[in-house]
Design a protein around this motif. Structure first.
Motif, PDB file in Angstrom:
ATOM      1  N   PHE A 136      33.348  40.032  44.267  1.00 43.16           N
ATOM      2  CA  PHE A 136      34.789  40.155  43.792  1.00 43.16           C
ATOM      3  C   PHE A 136      35.149  38.930  43.096  1.00 43.16           C
ATOM      4  N   GLN A 137      34.686  37.752  43.678  1.00 38.14           N
ATOM      5  CA  GLN A 137      35.145  36.402  43.045  1.00 38.14           C
ATOM      6  C   GLN A 137      34.747  36.313  41.513  1.00 38.14           C
ATOM      7  N   SER A 138      33.775  37.165  41.258  1.00 38.74           N
ATOM      8  CA  SER A 138      33.376  36.913  39.800  1.00 38.74           C
ATOM      9  C   SER A 138      34.104  37.510  38.936  1.00 38.74           C
ATOM     10  N   GLY A 139      34.918  38.555  39.377  1.00 41.82           N
ATOM     11  CA  GLY A 139      36.112  39.207  38.560  1.00 41.82           C
ATOM     12  C   GLY A 139      37.427  38.221  38.437  1.00 41.82           C
ATOM     13  N   ILE A 140      37.566  37.672  39.531  1.00 40.77           N
ATOM     14  CA  ILE A 140      38.924  36.439  39.699  1.00 40.77           C
ATOM     15  C   ILE A 140      38.400  35.663  38.692  1.00 40.77           C
ATOM     16  N   ASP A 141      37.562  35.122  38.693  1.00 40.86           N
ATOM     17  CA  ASP A 141      37.285  34.094  37.712  1.00 40.86           C
ATOM     18  C   ASP A 141      37.167  34.370  36.334  1.00 40.86           C
ATOM     19  N   LYS A 142      37.405  35.467  36.118  1.00 45.28           N
ATOM     20  CA  LYS A 142      37.298  36.087  34.422  1.00 45.28           C
ATOM     21  C   LYS A 142      38.568  36.279  34.106  1.00 45.28           C
ATOM     22  N   ILE A 143      39.751  36.195  35.042  1.00 49.79           N
ATOM     23  CA  ILE A 143      40.973  36.631  34.563  1.00 49.79           C
ATOM     24  C   ILE A 143      41.764  35.575  34.091  1.00 49.79           C
ATOM     25  N   SER A 144      43.074  35.823  33.441  1.00 52.63           N
ATOM     26  CA  SER A 144      43.475  34.559  32.923  1.00 52.63           C
ATOM     27  C   SER A 144      44.527  33.816  34.270  1.00 52.63           C
ATOM     28  N   GLU A 145      44.887  32.477  33.621  1.00 57.03           N
ATOM     29  CA  GLU A 145      45.703  31.931  34.609  1.00 57.03           C
ATOM     30  C   GLU A 145      47.100  32.703  34.954  1.00 57.03           C
ATOM     31  N   ILE A 161      40.236  44.431  36.602  1.00 57.24           N
ATOM     32  CA  ILE A 161      39.695  43.378  37.176  1.00 57.24           C
ATOM     33  C   ILE A 161      38.174  43.818  37.764  1.00 57.24           C
ATOM     34  N   PHE A 162      38.172  45.133  38.184  1.00 56.21           N
ATOM     35  CA  PHE A 162      37.145  45.843  38.766  1.00 56.21           C
ATOM     36  C   PHE A 162      35.927  45.946  37.712  1.00 56.21           C
ATOM     37  N   SER A 163      36.294  45.948  36.518  1.00 53.08           N
ATOM     38  CA  SER A 163      35.353  45.995  35.343  1.00 53.08           C
ATOM     39  C   SER A 163      34.785  44.884  35.110  1.00 53.08           C
ATOM     40  N   LEU A 164      35.175  43.601  35.391  1.00 52.00           N
ATOM     41  CA  LEU A 164      34.702  42.313  34.990  1.00 52.00           C
ATOM     42  C   LEU A 164      33.747  41.940  36.277  1.00 52.00           C
ATOM     43  N   MET A 165      33.627  42.508  37.217  1.00 52.46           N
ATOM     44  CA  MET A 165      32.930  41.800  38.293  1.00 52.46           C
ATOM     45  C   MET A 165      31.476  41.882  38.227  1.00 52.46           C
ATOM     46  N   ASP A 166      30.729  40.921  38.515  1.00 52.51           N
ATOM     47  CA  ASP A 166      29.173  41.028  38.745  1.00 52.51           C
ATOM     48  C   ASP A 166      28.788  41.722  39.877  1.00 52.51           C
ATOM     49  N   PRO A 167      27.504  42.111  40.140  1.00 50.49           N
ATOM     50  CA  PRO A 167      26.711  42.375  41.458  1.00 50.49           C
ATOM     51  C   PRO A 167      26.635  41.302  42.373  1.00 50.49           C
ATOM     52  N   TYR A 168      26.583  41.557  43.450  1.00 52.05           N
ATOM     53  CA  TYR A 168      26.354  40.654  44.355  1.00 52.05           C
ATOM     54  C   TYR A 168      25.097  40.247  44.618  1.00 52.05           C
TER      55      TYR A 168
END
Length: 271
Positions: A136-145, A161-168
């Protein structure tokens, strides 16, 4: 823990048991009760010392006030990987509870597994997405401030946001192994106020697990309604706490399932 059933305890660990404990274990083995009752009965039979200290003497298991008694039960507890009782006769943690739950689970699974194999069927496993399959954090890291500020406290409502996430780490390989050895499904919850999340989760599965998870995605806020043997989930929310099978509490400190490596190691005992 190593796979162990009540039968294996009676066969391999009799040197650590009194005749009375062996007798009580056989009664538990023959009993046809529900899971919580059998766990409770097993704990009374196998770790009766957690109650014996309340009496000055117990003719069946020895005098709980003596050093000989304490040494004997702690040697038994050590053999099972359970923490010793302290000088006052109390257990120091809940490891005996966890041990008994696992023994009953393995005993139950062993019997059920034989029946499933006769039917050429497999045990059912559900796998959560967020922070289990998906980082989940990988998606947060990709969104804007700006988005982080706008949706502060509700980041799972950020559109897309869920489309941006990487696999665990280890998740894709882990899921593929589960899919080969169990009847495996993805059981996840999508935010009610983020309609894109429902589509994004499907697209994520199509991208990362296109074949092994084909038409095996279930989105629900009521995981306790799913009928299966195992649920791999990092939380107890949305019904996971009341899941009727075994909840494998992923990445929860002290639960023994810190990562995918430990999960698969555990599941290999049950495949």
């Amino acid at each position: 823990m190593t796979t162990i059933t009540i039968g294996k305890i009676l066969h391999k660990y009799q040197n650590f048991l009194t005749e009375y404990e062996v007798k009580k274990l056989r009664e538990v083995q023959r009993g046809k009760t529900d899971f919580p009752t059998q766990v409770n009965d097993l704990k009374h039979a196998l770790f009766g010392e957690e109650w014996d200290f309340m009496t000055k003497e117990n003719s069946d298991t020895g005098n709980p006030m003596s050093q000989e008694y304490t040494d004997r039960v702690n040697k038994k507890r050590e053999a099972f990987g359970v923490s010793p009782i302290n000088d006052d006769g109390y257990s120091t943690d809940n490891t005996s509870d966890i041990f008994c739950e696992e023994v009953v689970r393995h005993t139950k699974n062993y019997k059920e597994l034989l029946e499933l194999k006769k039917k050429n069927a497999k045990q059912i496993v559900f796998v959560d997405m967020d922070n289990v399959l998906v980082n989940f954090q990988s998606g947060i890291d990709k969104i804007s401030e700006e988005e982080k500020l706008k949706y502060e406290g509700d980041l799972d409502d950020v559109p897309g946001i869920f489309s941006l996430m990487d696999p665990y780490e280890g998740a894709i390989e882990g899921y593929k192994w589960l899919a080969k050895n169990f009847d495996t499904y993805i059981l996840s919850t999508a935010p009610w106020d983020n309609p894109s999340a429902w589509t994004d989760k499907l697209l994520w599965v199509k991208k990362h697990l296109p074949d092994v998870a084909y038409k095996r995605l279930i989105l629900s806020h009521n995981k306790h309604l799913a009928k299966g043997d195992f649920l791999i989930d990092d939380r107890t929310a949305n019904g996971a706490e009341n899941f009727p099978g075994k909840h494998i509490h992923f990445s929860e400190k002290g639960k023994g399932f810190e990562d995918w490596k430990t999960v698969i190691s555990y599941m290999k005992n049950l495949a």
